[in-house]
Design a protein around this motif. Sequence first.
Motif, mmCIF file in Angstrom:
data_model
loop_
_atom_site.group_PDB
_atom_site.id
_atom_site.type_symbol
_atom_site.label_atom_id
_atom_site.label_comp_id
_atom_site.label_asym_id
_atom_site.label_seq_id
_atom_site.Cartn_x
_atom_site.Cartn_y
_atom_site.Cartn_z
ATOM 1 N N MET A 119 -5.453 -3.755 -6.505
ATOM 2 C CA MET A 119 -6.301 -3.475 -5.489
ATOM 3 C C MET A 119 -7.891 -3.698 -5.678
ATOM 4 N N LEU A 161 -7.890 -3.601 2.454
ATOM 5 C CA LEU A 161 -6.730 -4.188 2.393
ATOM 6 C C LEU A 161 -6.653 -5.601 3.216
ATOM 7 N N TYR A 204 0.699 -0.955 -0.063
ATOM 8 C CA TYR A 204 0.099 0.040 -0.207
ATOM 9 C C TYR A 204 0.683 1.369 0.024
ATOM 10 N N ASP A 240 -2.562 4.752 -3.732
ATOM 11 C CA ASP A 240 -3.760 4.034 -3.345
ATOM 12 C C ASP A 240 -4.855 4.505 -2.514
#
Length: 217
Positions: A192, A168, A156, A161
């Motif tokens: 992601m 996550l 991350y 992001d």
Amino acid sequence: MSEVLLAAAAGVPMAAGWSLHALRLRRRIETARRDPLTGLWTRDAFAQRAPRVLAGGRSAVYVIDLDRFKEINDTHGHAAGDAVIAATGQRLAAWANTNLGTVVRLGGDEFAAVARVYSLADLSWTLSELTRAIEQPVTVDGCPLAVGASIGAVAYDPATDDVDLSTLLRLADEQMYAAKRSGADWLTALDMTPQSATANGRRAGRPGTANGTEAAA
């Protein structure tokens, strides 16, 4: 002047009593925010600390699940299982301190962590170090017990992001599950975008979802 000094002196025990009370209260609050077996943070405490780590710079989120933990419980007893969980918690705490992170016991033999990483190469190195730390045998009553783990991770960067901690953790959880099924020590998410559907906030296939199944622990 003597009366003023006398009054001040009389107030010293009261002030000391309040300080002791405040200290005890802080300790009780701290204890309530710790998992009693491992000493790791509870979910609520982790949920407060993890975003601070993420906001501080490039990081990674990890989900760790011990392998064959049920076998340890069934073969050696729950006391041995507790010893393995406690040792794993201590190892994760030491690792998190080294990597400027925080760690939580999610429940059972599953843990999560957030820690600083500076590149994808650094993430791979960190995962290898984490695997080596966890997989050291735990000795119980003179018997060394082999410990294995499946780890999922996602890198991350707060500069690029735009995802929250929940997403996550879901991504890392998917990779942990894939690692467990494939026999890999660890796997990392490539982007992601979650790959699995969810039911009631849990990844499809997890226990507790409709027709959920789970790889053997």
